[in-house]
Design an enzyme around this catalytic site. Structure first.
Site, mmCIF file in Angstrom:
data_model
loop_
_atom_site.group_PDB
_atom_site.id
_atom_site.type_symbol
_atom_site.label_atom_id
_atom_site.label_comp_id
_atom_site.label_asym_id
_atom_site.label_seq_id
_atom_site.Cartn_x
_atom_site.Cartn_y
_atom_site.Cartn_z
ATOM 1 N N HIS A 8 0.850 -1.185 0.000
ATOM 2 C CA HIS A 8 0.000 0.000 0.000
ATOM 3 C C HIS A 8 0.887 1.238 0.000
ATOM 4 C CE1 HIS A 8 -3.639 -2.190 2.057
ATOM 5 N NE2 HIS A 8 -3.549 -2.446 0.754
ATOM 6 N N HIS A 18 7.140 1.776 5.605
ATOM 7 C CA HIS A 18 8.264 2.447 4.957
ATOM 8 C C HIS A 18 7.993 3.946 4.860
ATOM 9 C CE1 HIS A 18 10.900 -0.832 3.101
ATOM 10 N NE2 HIS A 18 10.090 -1.425 3.974
ATOM 11 N N GLU A 66 17.883 -0.050 -1.071
ATOM 12 C CA GLU A 66 17.515 0.595 -2.326
ATOM 13 C C GLU A 66 18.531 1.667 -2.732
ATOM 14 O OE1 GLU A 66 13.741 2.505 -1.887
ATOM 15 O OE2 GLU A 66 14.269 3.396 0.039
#
Length: 706
Positions: free
Chosen positions: A419, A488, A513
């Protein structure tokens, strides 16, 4: 006699000085009133840790306060009573680094009255063998019903110009690289640390830093300042007076500049100071967890540690996309018409690709598959052309949600929901019940939430009181649906996973990342356990074995670790949620090294930190909760290091087979990152292994009982 009386009258008015020591006496805390100002100090084995420091809160004079002539809670106090108690329990976490945690402290409760306002507050101290926590408590009372905080003035006066590992003060992110300077060097380093061209951040001062703040004194004390149980309150930062070496709390403001809205009865978060002369204690002591409330979920049987893979890294690197089309789809009466759009051919969350990852997870014992970019809205997710760009229930045309979940379940695997809110938190709350019901319908039991970008529509900071309440609302709402949450871009954690163990992970720091965005310093993963991980586990997403991204993409970045250094992260970066983040084909390329990722658990009955030094190296051994097997991981910074692994943690009289994954002699994270060796040997209690770690490297060992 007259001279003596004169001397006494002109001393500062120290009133009701109280001292409390930790259970073993190593930590001592002293509370006093100095001319009506609450003051505390703290020592460890006779050494000053926090010199006399004031406490108090400054209140805002606004129409939101109960009094327009608001009086600060800073001074003019008298002590009405004190109470000292002891507490000792051993509690069992749902998941964790150990199967039990001891919570043993001595407590000092100081009840204060401000005669001028007839207001009462309590300052509570809990003193542990490894540190202390303090908080303000506001009983319900006629003269202090509700108020607005202008600023909290909790001080931490340091005893010297310590070495510090710090992040610049930031109301919205911890996705930065840690700086290492003396306290006196923070100001000079500050502008170098802040990338102003990429920052939409409000940095509050040139000496402002985030918590958890790790320090080391010249005489070998390790000190950490953080907070615990931040509920219904803004996140704390620290401002440093670099002339006096005094830190003072600085709260994240809301969109109007106010720091906090309080209605009594109310307790602030704990302000914590962790201290030891052994760096390993910084990693093993559970001060933050112990200062949180016990678990509030009665049935926790549905909460479980999870190892997963996912449709993610290829998008991060830039080879695939989250969006289904490169066009901006037409919208009619709230419905998006993707039938008229041309697919871009790079959309990662398509049926065949997801099935490929499901097959890979099933073949390698992974529990779940994360799929990002599955739902409509990604074409304009960051543009905010409309506040309801995501509804969290409508899949793209090439993502068959029922078929894929049925396929995953038939293989013994679950899909993990994603989400991304695009920082429209109010929109997420509007859709959250429907979104969680959809998850329940298709058998999802975990969600990765995201909050990329500026908060809309109100412009709140990510760490404000309102947003902290939002994150907590999501976790509690998820618990009702038996859903685990991995947040996150949300607030840095403060141990709330003890109370709500369905909060199985957070990002809230610079994760893997960034290895695709230019890389992180090799020291990054050997400072995070001392800083960010003090508040709770991080979803760091390790396991990138093909460290040179140009071998399979156009991305010129490379991972700043050796291949074996990536294996070490499954031990060093503790989390009950661990990702095998690389591509299936890259794991096939290094299948022998991938065996460690297959084997390593993510739930533990025991953990032993064998050696550690902030931003230098960490070596840790952990015991599988479901077997007698142990796993050891070591990670170093850009310097080579020889790890000393004492196997005293093994059972006496037993033999074990150790499989050792080590850097090759000529390995180096820059020019020879994939040089590694794997070998086996029989070991037993009392043996000492010495393992060479390459620059940016590490090692991993699986130790299985014979």
């Amino acid at each position: 006699m007259r001279k003596l009386l004169f001397f006494i009258l002109f001393l500062p008015l120290w009133v009701m000085a109280q001292t409390v020591k930790s259970p073993n006496g190593t930590v001592e805390l002293k509370f006093s009133l100095v001319n009506g100002v609450p003051t505390y100090e703290m020592s460890y084995k006779g050494k000053a840790v926090v010199k006399p420091s004031r406490l108090g809160l400054e209140l805002a004079k606004t129409k939101y306060s109960s009094k327009t002539d608001e009086t600060d809670l800073m001074d003019g106090f008298k002590v009405t009573a004190t109470n000292t108690t002891s507490f000792d329990e051993t509690w069992t976490p749902v998941w964790g680094e150990t199967s039990t945690i001891r919570n043993n402290y001595n407590e000092l409760e100081v009840m204060l009255n401000q005669p001028a306002t007839k207001r009462n507050i309590i300052i509570r101290f809990r003193v542990y063998d490894y540190g202390m926590g303090l908080r303000y408590e506001f009983p319900q009372q006629n003269e202090l019903n509700y108020f607005v905080i202008k600023e909290e003035h909790t001080q931490f006066a340091m005893a010297g110009d310590h070495t510090a590992w710090w992040l610049p003060g930031d109301y919205d992110t911890q996705e930065q690289e840690t700086q290492e300077t003396r306290l006196s060097g923070i100001r000079a380093q500050f502008n170098k640390a802040v990338n102003w061209s990429n920052s939409s951040v409000a940095v509050f001062s040139e000496t402002g830093v985030q918590t958890a703040l790790q320090m080391k004194t010249d005489d070998g004390l390790y000190i950490n300042i953080h907070e615990a149980a931040c509920v219904n309150y803004p996140t704390m930062h620290l401002n440093l007076d670099d002339k006096t070496m005094v830190f003072e709390s600085w709260l994240t403001p809301d969109a109007q500049g106010f720091k906090g809205f309080v209605q009594t009865p109310f307790n602030t978060p704990w302000r914590t100071v962790l201290v030891s002369d052994d760096a390993c204690d910084m990693l093993s002591c559970k001060l933050t967890l112990n200062l949180n409330e016990p678990c509030k979920i009665e049935d926790t049987s549905w909460i479980h540690p999870t190892k997963y893979c996912g449709v993610w890294w290829s998008m991060i690197v830039g080879k695939q996309s989250w969006a289904y089309t490169d066009e901006l789809p037409s919208v009619h009466l709230g419905k998006t018409n993707y039938a008229k759009c041309k697919p871009n051919g790079t959309h990662g969350a398509n049926n065949e690709e997801v099935k490929r990852y499901i097959d890979f997870a099933a073949a390698n014992g992974l529990d779940q598959v994360l799929v990002e970019g599955w739902n409509e809205g990604w074409e304009d997710w960051f543009g905010h052309s409309k506040l309801d760009v995501f509804d969290f229930v409508t899949p793209y045309p090439d993502f068959d949600i029922k078929m894929l979940n049925d396929y995953a379940h038939s293989k013994g695997v679950k899909l993990m929901m994603h989400h991304e809110t695009s920082s429209s938190a109010l929109n997420y709350e509007r859709h959250i019940d429907e979104a969680f019901k959809l998850m329940n319908k298709y058998g999802y039991d975990a969600v990765k939430t995201g909050y990329v970008g500026d908060m809309i529509p109100r412009g709140e900071h990510h760490y404000s009181q309102l947003m902290n309440n939002h994150y907590q609302y999501v976790v509690e709402k998820a618990a009702k649906h038996h859903i685990m949450v991995n947040g996150h871009e949300a607030v840095r954690p403060t141990g709330l996973c003890r109370t709500w163990p369905n909060l199985v992970g957070n990002e809230s720091a610079r994760g893997t990342e960034y290895e695709a965005f230019g890389g992180s310093d090799p020291a990054h993963t050997v400072i995070l356990p001392f800083t960010r991980l003090q508040g709770g586990p991080m979803d760091y997403t390790p396991g990138i074995l093909e460290t040179q991204l140009s071998t399979w993409s156009d991305n010129p970045s490379y991972v700043r670790t050796t291949l074996v250094g990536q294996l070490a992260l499954y031990l060093v970066m503790y989390s009950p949620l661990q990702m095998a983040a690389d591509l299936p084909e890259n794991y096939e390329k290094y299948n022998d090294a991938f065996q460690f990722i297959r084997d390593v658990p993510c739930d533990w009955s025991d953990s032993r930190y064998l050696e550690a030094e902030p931003a230098r190296y960490i070596t840790v051994a952990r015991k599988d909760k479901k077997s007698d097997n142990w796993y050891v991981g070591g990670k170093t910074n850009a310097d080579a290091h020889t790890a000393v692994v004492n196997l005293d943690f093994l059972d006496k009289g037993r033999k074990y087979e150790a499989t050792i994954y080590a850097d090759a002699k000529n390995a180096h994270y820059k020019d020879n990152p994939k040089a590694y060796t794997i070998y086996k040997k029989t070991v037993k209690k009392g043996q000492v292994l010495k393992i060479n770690e390459a620059p940016g490297g590490g090692f991993a060992i699986s130790i299985k009982a014979l």
